[in-house]
Design an enzyme around this catalytic site. Structure first.
Site, short mmCIF file in Angstrom:
data_model
loop_
_atom_site.label_atom_id
_atom_site.label_comp_id
_atom_site.label_asym_id
_atom_site.label_seq_id
_atom_site.Cartn_x
_atom_site.Cartn_y
_atom_site.Cartn_z
N ARG A 1 5.79 -12.85 9.54
CA ARG A 1 6.41 -11.59 9.20
C ARG A 1 7.76 -11.47 9.89
O ARG A 1 8.04 -12.17 10.86
CB ARG A 1 5.51 -10.41 9.53
CG ARG A 1 5.15 -10.25 10.99
CD ARG A 1 4.05 -9.21 11.17
NE ARG A 1 4.49 -7.87 10.84
CZ ARG A 1 3.91 -7.08 9.94
NH1 ARG A 1 2.87 -7.49 9.25
NH2 ARG A 1 4.35 -5.87 9.74
N GLU B 1 0.87 -1.17 0.00
CA GLU B 1 0.00 0.00 0.00
C GLU B 1 0.92 1.22 0.00
O GLU B 1 1.82 1.32 0.83
CB GLU B 1 -0.87 0.00 1.26
CG GLU B 1 -1.86 1.13 1.20
CD GLU B 1 -2.79 1.20 2.39
OE1 GLU B 1 -2.75 0.33 3.26
OE2 GLU B 1 -3.56 2.17 2.42
N LYS C 1 4.95 0.82 9.15
CA LYS C 1 5.01 2.10 8.44
C LYS C 1 4.42 3.22 9.28
O LYS C 1 4.91 4.35 9.25
CB LYS C 1 4.24 1.99 7.12
CG LYS C 1 5.05 1.31 6.03
CD LYS C 1 4.27 1.25 4.73
CE LYS C 1 3.27 0.13 4.76
NZ LYS C 1 2.58 -0.07 3.46
P1 ATP Z 1 3.03 -2.05 7.83
O1 ATP Z 1 2.41 -2.77 8.98
O2 ATP Z 1 4.45 -1.70 8.04
O3 ATP Z 1 2.23 -0.91 7.32
P2 ATP Z 1 1.81 -3.59 5.85
O4 ATP Z 1 1.71 -5.06 5.93
O5 ATP Z 1 0.62 -2.80 6.16
O6 ATP Z 1 3.06 -3.14 6.70
P3 ATP Z 1 1.79 -3.43 3.02
O7 ATP Z 1 2.18 -2.31 2.17
O8 ATP Z 1 0.36 -3.78 3.09
O9 ATP Z 1 2.35 -3.12 4.47
O10 ATP Z 1 2.66 -4.72 2.72
C1 ATP Z 1 3.03 -5.19 1.46
C2 ATP Z 1 3.46 -6.62 1.61
O11 ATP Z 1 4.58 -6.71 2.50
C3 ATP Z 1 2.37 -7.46 2.22
O12 ATP Z 1 2.26 -8.66 1.51
C4 ATP Z 1 2.82 -7.68 3.64
O13 ATP Z 1 2.34 -8.87 4.15
C5 ATP Z 1 4.34 -7.66 3.50
N1 ATP Z 1 4.97 -7.26 4.75
C6 ATP Z 1 4.75 -6.13 5.46
N2 ATP Z 1 5.46 -6.11 6.60
C7 ATP Z 1 6.16 -7.28 6.62
C8 ATP Z 1 7.08 -7.88 7.54
N3 ATP Z 1 7.43 -7.28 8.67
N4 ATP Z 1 7.60 -9.09 7.23
C9 ATP Z 1 7.27 -9.70 6.08
N5 ATP Z 1 6.41 -9.20 5.18
C10 ATP Z 1 5.86 -8.01 5.43
MG MG Z 2 -1.14 -2.88 5.20
#
Ligand code: ATP
Ligand code: MG
Length: 552
Positions: free
Chosen positions: A258, A32, A268
């Site tokens: 994760r 995102e 983020k």
């Molecule tokens: P954040 O919690 O930091 O905002 P998010 O999961 O909301 O992270 P996205 O932009 O939705 O961020 O993530 C894009 C991809 O990266 C998704 O498939 C998510 O599962 C993966 N991802 C995000 N954080 C991690 C992590 N700490 N370890 C492994 N994969 C991750």
């Molecule tokens: Mg997300």
């Protein structure tokens, strides 16, 4: 080159291919654009692109841009930069969930027409009440039995902007008593009168993550939709939507653990807070665990991929020691970075026996074992700088550096012996007077009295002054955001020390931005991506020399 080693997802995919459940492998990385990517995303990137590559398939880069208020073109651009920099090439054009908004809407209409979705007028608080709890079934919304005609007309009204934000949502009609909360008539569309960075003001209703994600996968022909474990409970909804919609393909969702790192936050939202509150200088501050921060800190793409390989992929969440990430970059730079000399706290040394205008062209290998990296020139002169910590007027035998009346070897140059000092009014040593020992380049002194140590030096005539930034971990606490911990109050006050008047050997001033070095006896440093110039050199410390990762 292969980026991801064996893992359980590889086995699943290999079985799917062997048994004909899949004929090709299509994955996607679906960020995102609401912030910069961090090291956790690097794990997901390496996994998704790595699997596609391993099986000769494709991996898409797709922006999951369904929350316009939190997203921006700056984030869209930075994410593409980061993925490319890591060394991955997505299949075809960059994709956007927003490209499919019309299709999602048509499918929402389809669900309504089939009696599988309805417009609900409960406000947020009422909806929470009706939803029940983990131990208590929910109750049907009083709007659940609206006629298909009424729902179609209300949905059209939502799309046309006839209703206020929060006054209506579209919900799937599934089961308010399901033990899985995600199936209790989940929201599919919300009213948001917000301008979108890709679609402008075309839409005032936006799909939820759940309604968008699986359908994006289906549109793109994604075969294996890989996400983190917190989405495991969403999988039944993912499958329900694929089941109830005329989608062009049937992707399946798989979850993995994760990445969490100690001494680090990987969210983020929290990283944005550090930026917004000015705790760091931006998303790409070298202390940030963002990909662009690590890049500016001097991490190489290879080291990050190596790290992702080392941590592996499993079906459970765990915390990885940040020392392992530090090990990965140290190891890479140890093998590949040219050496250089830098004096962080300069103390002048005058070699009284050395001719005043002489400049001797000494050379040294750029790397102790990499002949391919060539040689470097080290012009030697009568006046030099050494590190103030490398000199004492008197010291015991444990101090293997320069002491009055004693000898030390200048790295790649002569053995010298200290004779006297000049002090300032406060008694601080400002100059050391010394002399060289004849024929000691590459040889021990002829009288057999060997120096105990080797120290780095820079010519005061041909050396260059530099700004050197010493970075340390951003948090003092091992688990800065665990439980009740307030990560904002656990920031390391000594995470950055700026040294303005360091001295570097002359060739280092000509480093290319982002070029990494080992400064002998000091650590690994990188020429700053943005600020380094040959007439005003700026280096960032990537990591110290000492490895604290216990790899057995
Ligand atoms: P954040 O919690 O930091 O905002 P998010 O999961 O909301 O992270 P996205 O932009 O939705 O961020 O993530 C894009 C991809 O990266 C998704 O498939 C998510 O599962 C993966 N991802 C995000 N954080 C991690 C992590 N700490 N370890 C492994 N994969 C991750
Ligand atoms: Mg997300």
């Amino acid at each position: 080159m292969e980026y991801s080693s064996n893992n359980f997802l590889r086995s699943i995919i290999a079985d799917d291919l062997a048994e004909g459940r899949a004929t090709e492998v299509v994955t996607r990385f679906p960020p995102e654009p609401n912030g910069y990517l961090h090291v956790g995303h690097a794990k997901s990137i390496c996994l998704n692109f790595g699997l596609a590559e391993h099986f000769g398939g494709r991996c898409n880069l797709r922006f999951d841009d369904t929350n316009p208020e939190k997203e921006s073109p700056e984030y869209v651009a930075s994410i593409q930069d980061d993925v490319s920099w890591l060394g991955f090439q997505w299949s075809g054009e960059v994709r956007y969930a927003s490209n499919y908004f019309q299709q999602f809407y048509d499918w929402a209409v389809h669900l309504v027409e089939q009696g599988n979705a309805y417009v609900c007028d409960l406000n947020a608080e009422q909806a929470r009440e009706y939803r029940g709890t983990l131990t208590e079934a929910g109750r049907n919304s009083p709007f659940r039995d609206r006629s298909i005609e009424e729902n179609l007309s209300l949905l059209a009204g939502m799309k046309a902007g006839d209703f206020d934000e929060g006054s209506k949502v579209l919900r799937a009609k599934i089961d308010m008593s399901s033990p899985n909360m995600n199936l209790r008539d989940p929201i599919l569309y919300r009213i948001r009168k917000a301008e979108h960075h890709q679609t402008g003001n075309d839409w005032c209703i936006y799909p939820t993550y759940d309604f968008a994600h699986g359908q994006e996968d289906a549109i793109e022909g994604v075969t294996h939709s890989i996400c983190t474990l917190e989405f495991e409970d969403h999988r039944p909804l993912y499958d329900w939507l694929i089941e109830h919609l005329p989608v062009p393909s049937r992707p399946r969702q798989y979850e993995f653990g994760r990445l969490n790192l100690n001494y680090t936050v990987t969210s983020k939202r929290k990283l944005k807070q550090l930026v917004d509150d000015g705790v760091v200088e931006g998303w790409d501050d070298p202390r940030m665990p963002t990909i662009s921060g690590m890049r500016r800190r001097g991490f190489t793409p290879r080291s990050i991929r190596k790290f992702c390989d080392m941590i592996g992929v499993s079906r459970s969440d765990g915390v990885v020691d940040v020392a392992m990430l530090e090990h990965a970059i140290r190891d890479d730079l140890n093998d590949n970075a040219p050496r250089g000399m830098c004096v962080l706290r300069p103390l002048k040394v005058v070699l009284t026996d050395y001719p005043e205008d002489q400049v001797e062209r000494l050379v040294a290998p750029a790397h102790p074992s990499r002949e391919d990296l060539g040689e470097r020139e080290l012009p030697f002169t009568r006046e030099l700088y050494i590190d103030a910590d490398d000199f004492r007027e008197s010291a015991n035998k444990k101090f293997k550096r320069l002491v009055l009346g004693k000898r030390v070897r200048l790295r790649n140059a002569y053995v010298i012996e200290a004779d006297s000092v000049e002090t300032d009014a406060d008694g601080n040593v400002v100059t050391v007077y010394a002399h060289t020992l004849a024929n000691t380049i590459g040889n021990d002194p002829e009288d057999g009295v060997k120096p105990k140590g080797v120290i780095q030096w820079v010519s005061a005539v041909t050396g260059k002054q530099a700004t050197v930034r010493l970075y340390d971990r951003l948090f003092t606490h091992e688990a800065p955001d665990k439980g009740d911990n307030d990560f904002m109050s656990l920031v390391n006050p000594a995470s950055l020390e700026v040294i303005e008047g360091a001295w570097i050997e002359p060739g280092l001033a000509d480093a290319q931005p982002e070029q990494g070095f080992q400064f002998e006896r000091e650590g690994y440093f990188v020429a700053d991506r943005y600020e380094h110039q040959s007439d005003a050199p700026v280096f960032n410390r990537t990591i110290g020399l000492r490895d604290t990762w216990n790899n057995g």
